[in-house]
Scaffold this motif. Structure first.
Motif, PDB file in Angstrom:
ATOM      1  N   MET A   1       0.849  -1.210   0.000  1.00 21.03           N
ATOM      2  CA  MET A   1       0.000   0.000   0.000  1.00 21.03           C
ATOM      3  C   MET A   1       0.878   1.253   0.000  1.00 21.03           C
ATOM      4  O   MET A   1       1.876   1.313   0.709  1.00 21.03           O
ATOM      5  CB  MET A   1      -0.885   0.001   1.250  1.00 21.03           C
ATOM      6  N   THR A   2       0.489   2.241  -0.773  1.00 24.40           N
ATOM      7  CA  THR A   2       1.214   3.503  -0.798  1.00 24.40           C
ATOM      8  C   THR A   2       1.011   4.222   0.526  1.00 24.40           C
ATOM      9  O   THR A   2      -0.074   4.295   1.044  1.00 24.40           O
ATOM     10  CB  THR A   2       0.692   4.408  -1.925  1.00 24.40           C
ATOM     11  N   THR A   3       2.070   4.773   1.067  1.00 25.04           N
ATOM     12  CA  THR A   3       1.984   5.508   2.329  1.00 25.04           C
ATOM     13  C   THR A   3       2.408   6.943   2.118  1.00 25.04           C
ATOM     14  O   THR A   3       2.908   7.330   1.072  1.00 25.04           O
ATOM     15  CB  THR A   3       2.896   4.879   3.399  1.00 25.04           C
ATOM     16  N   SER A   4       2.260   7.712   3.177  1.00 23.60           N
ATOM     17  CA  SER A   4       2.614   9.122   3.088  1.00 23.60           C
ATOM     18  C   SER A   4       4.100   9.329   2.919  1.00 23.60           C
ATOM     19  O   SER A   4       4.556  10.399   2.542  1.00 23.60           O
ATOM     20  CB  SER A   4       2.135   9.862   4.339  1.00 23.60           C
ATOM     21  N   GLN A   5       4.901   8.321   3.183  1.00 22.77           N
ATOM     22  CA  GLN A   5       6.337   8.503   3.046  1.00 22.77           C
ATOM     23  C   GLN A   5       6.749   8.815   1.615  1.00 22.77           C
ATOM     24  O   GLN A   5       7.765   9.442   1.369  1.00 22.77           O
ATOM     25  CB  GLN A   5       7.072   7.250   3.536  1.00 22.77           C
ATOM     26  N   GLU A   6       5.959   8.368   0.631  1.00 24.74           N
ATOM     27  CA  GLU A   6       6.282   8.705  -0.751  1.00 24.74           C
ATOM     28  C   GLU A   6       6.223  10.204  -0.950  1.00 24.74           C
ATOM     29  O   GLU A   6       7.021  10.782  -1.671  1.00 24.74           O
ATOM     30  CB  GLU A   6       5.309   8.006  -1.694  1.00 24.74           C
ATOM     31  N   LEU A 214     -10.406   7.229  -0.555  1.00 26.23           N
ATOM     32  CA  LEU A 214     -11.038   6.755   0.676  1.00 26.23           C
ATOM     33  C   LEU A 214     -10.232   5.656   1.363  1.00 26.23           C
ATOM     34  O   LEU A 214     -10.408   5.402   2.556  1.00 26.23           O
ATOM     35  CB  LEU A 214     -12.454   6.256   0.386  1.00 26.23           C
ATOM     36  N   LYS A 215      -9.332   5.033   0.610  1.00 29.95           N
ATOM     37  CA  LYS A 215      -8.494   3.995   1.200  1.00 29.95           C
ATOM     38  C   LYS A 215      -7.540   4.576   2.248  1.00 29.95           C
ATOM     39  O   LYS A 215      -7.033   3.865   3.118  1.00 29.95           O
ATOM     40  CB  LYS A 215      -7.697   3.294   0.095  1.00 29.95           C
ATOM     41  N   ALA A 216      -7.317   5.893   2.158  1.00 31.94           N
ATOM     42  CA  ALA A 216      -6.451   6.540   3.142  1.00 31.94           C
ATOM     43  C   ALA A 216      -7.050   6.492   4.539  1.00 31.94           C
ATOM     44  O   ALA A 216      -6.324   6.638   5.536  1.00 31.94           O
ATOM     45  CB  ALA A 216      -6.200   7.999   2.735  1.00 31.94           C
ATOM     46  N   LEU A 217      -8.354   6.276   4.643  1.00 31.31           N
ATOM     47  CA  LEU A 217      -8.984   6.173   5.957  1.00 31.31           C
ATOM     48  C   LEU A 217      -8.464   4.983   6.750  1.00 31.31           C
ATOM     49  O   LEU A 217      -8.594   4.950   7.978  1.00 31.31           O
ATOM     50  CB  LEU A 217     -10.505   6.067   5.798  1.00 31.31           C
ATOM     51  N   ARG A 218      -7.883   4.011   6.053  1.00 28.46           N
ATOM     52  CA  ARG A 218      -7.350   2.833   6.732  1.00 28.46           C
ATOM     53  C   ARG A 218      -5.967   3.086   7.320  1.00 28.46           C
ATOM     54  O   ARG A 218      -5.482   2.289   8.130  1.00 28.46           O
ATOM     55  CB  ARG A 218      -7.253   1.656   5.759  1.00 28.46           C
ATOM     56  N   ARG A 339      -3.575  11.924  -0.406  1.00 25.29           N
ATOM     57  CA  ARG A 339      -4.971  11.491  -0.318  1.00 25.29           C
ATOM     58  C   ARG A 339      -5.633  12.023   0.954  1.00 25.29           C
ATOM     59  O   ARG A 339      -6.818  12.329   0.983  1.00 25.29           O
ATOM     60  CB  ARG A 339      -5.056   9.965  -0.356  1.00 25.29           C
ATOM     61  N   GLY A 340      -4.847  12.149   2.010  1.00 28.35           N
ATOM     62  CA  GLY A 340      -5.359  12.730   3.237  1.00 28.35           C
ATOM     63  C   GLY A 340      -5.791  14.170   3.053  1.00 28.35           C
ATOM     64  O   GLY A 340      -6.745  14.641   3.687  1.00 28.35           O
ATOM     65  N   GLN A 341      -5.100  14.891   2.163  1.00 29.85           N
ATOM     66  CA  GLN A 341      -5.464  16.281   1.905  1.00 29.85           C
ATOM     67  C   GLN A 341      -6.869  16.399   1.336  1.00 29.85           C
ATOM     68  O   GLN A 341      -7.647  17.263   1.728  1.00 29.85           O
ATOM     69  CB  GLN A 341      -4.467  16.902   0.923  1.00 29.85           C
TER      70      GLN A 341
END
Length: 402
Positions: A1-6, A214-218, A339-341
């Motif tokens: 899964m892509t994370t915010s670290q990217e 919406l996957k960022a909610l996980r 995605r959180g933004q």
């Protein structure tokens, strides 16, 4: 899964000095934030004059703010998905151009329905701007100055509230509201050229690498941050939307301009403090901002009949509110990336619009004295969540600097 670290480890654009902040593009982004708030809220300052010229009631004219906020909140996620592959500077330019066109139409139109259509367009453009600003600030800044870059970019919000809207209101009374919207249009056009000259371009996302927003909610921490956004923004807008009514209740309506100026100045002080410390003290600042707003609401609840106490409360409220946009933008991007933004923009604007509705219900049923204790009821769980979410949402050490 892509994370915010990217997002956090993405290289700076070519030509950006890794030792310091590139001020010209960051100030251009701050001006875009300024224009977003000014375009949204300026009708409030010239509302009676607009209502008269458009031959509608003041309540109908006030819906120009509502439709803008609703458009921003509802369009943030679908627009982010639809434009994910666009070049980032092109997307930003199209949004600022939409501000210019919407304000120009507002300046010349005598048709209420046409004006409302372009207010909706401007609201959609604002959704794009809010979703892009933090990502741009992160790309422009070296890792150890990311929070400060976001603070500079978000400074356009309190600046618009503290100076832009009062000045716009003054010019509206002096020159007429149509000419004022014309001047806002001119500033938007100038900003387009500034962005072209100083803001570097960046590619959009490749189709195969996009993940559902919406996957960022996980992702750990995202839901906690969004809860804080929802409750904090709702609390603020319940009180701020009806601050004139609240002050009138305690016979302070004649000092409204000065009281709001004090609030605006305190907000500006807050954004400078936040900018200086957010990279190292995000958790402490968020706890402090919430606590300051709680104390301010408590003072307004207990002693709003004392003018000195009201001024003190406005200072505390401004200090608590001014840096919140930076703090929560930084927190949600640390936890959920770009995605959180999009999720934050939707949450922020939805509950901003909800503040007016909830405040109206409270006003009708319980009166203006209900606003401060309603704020307290909303902020108590906010403080608990911020203090408790120390692992992911509001950690002592941020991923960008830890």
């Amino acid at each position: 899964m892509t994370t915010s670290q990217e997002t956090l480890t993405a290289p700076s654009p070519r030509g950006v000095d890794d030792r310091k902040l590139p001020m010209s593009p960051l100030l251009a982004l701050a001006t875009a934030a300024f224009m977003g708030i000014l375009t949204e809220a300026l009708p409030a300052g010239v509302l009676p004059e607009m209502a008269r010229d458009l031959s509608v009631s003041e309540s109908a004219t006030g819906q120009m703010l509502t439709i803008y906020a609703i458009a921003t909140g509802l369009s943030a996620i679908p627009v982010s998905v639809a434009t994910a592959g666009w070049r980032r500077r092109k997307l930003l330019l199209v949004s600022v151009l939409a501000f210019a066109v919407a304000n120009l139409v507002t300046a010349v139109s005598s048709n209420y329905a046409l004006t409302m259509v372009f207010r909706l367009v401007a609201g959609v453009a604002a959704a794009v701007v809010w979703a892009e600003l933090v990502g741009y600030a992160r790309r422009l800044a070296p890792p150890h100055l990311v929070g400060r870059a976001i603070a500079i970019t978000m400074a356009g919000i309190p600046l618009a509230l503290a100076l832009g809207i009062p000045v716009g209101t003054f010019l509206g009374k002096l020159l007429g509201w149509r000419l004022t919207f014309g001047l806002v249009t001119a500033v938007s056009v100038a900003l387009i050229f500034w962005i072209l000259a100083s803001v570097p371009d960046a590619p959009g996302q490749e189709a195969g690498k996009r993940e559902p927003i919406l996957k960022a909610l996980r992702l750990p921490g995202v839901v906690a941050v969004l809860f804080v956004v929802a409750a904090y923004v709702l609390a603020h807008n319940i009180l701020y939307t009806y601050i004139a009514t609240f002050l009138d209740e305690y016979e302070l309506g004649g000092q409204r301009d000065i009281i709001l100026l004090v609030f605006g100045v305190a907000s500006m002080v807050s954004i400078f403090i936040t900018g200086a410390l957010v990279d190292r003290k995000l958790r402490s600042l968020t706890i402090g901002s919430t606590a300051l707003f709680i104390v301010a609401a408590g003072l307004l609840w207990a002693m709003a009949d004392n003018a000195v106490v009201v001024y003190a409360a406005m200072i505390l409220w401004g200090l608590g509110w001014g840096g919140v946009a930076t703090l929560l933008q930084t927190a949600v991007t640390d936890a959920g990336g770009d995605r959180g933004q999009a999720l934050l923009v939707t949450t922020w604007n939805s509950f901003m619009a909800g503040g007016g509705a909830v405040g109206g219900i409270l006003l009708d049923r319980l009166g203006p004295t209900s606003f401060p204790w309603s704020v307290l009821a909303l902020l108590a769980p906010v403080l608990l969540v911020v203090v408790g979410a120390r692992a992911h949402a509001f950690p002592a050490k941020r991923p960008a600097t830890g």
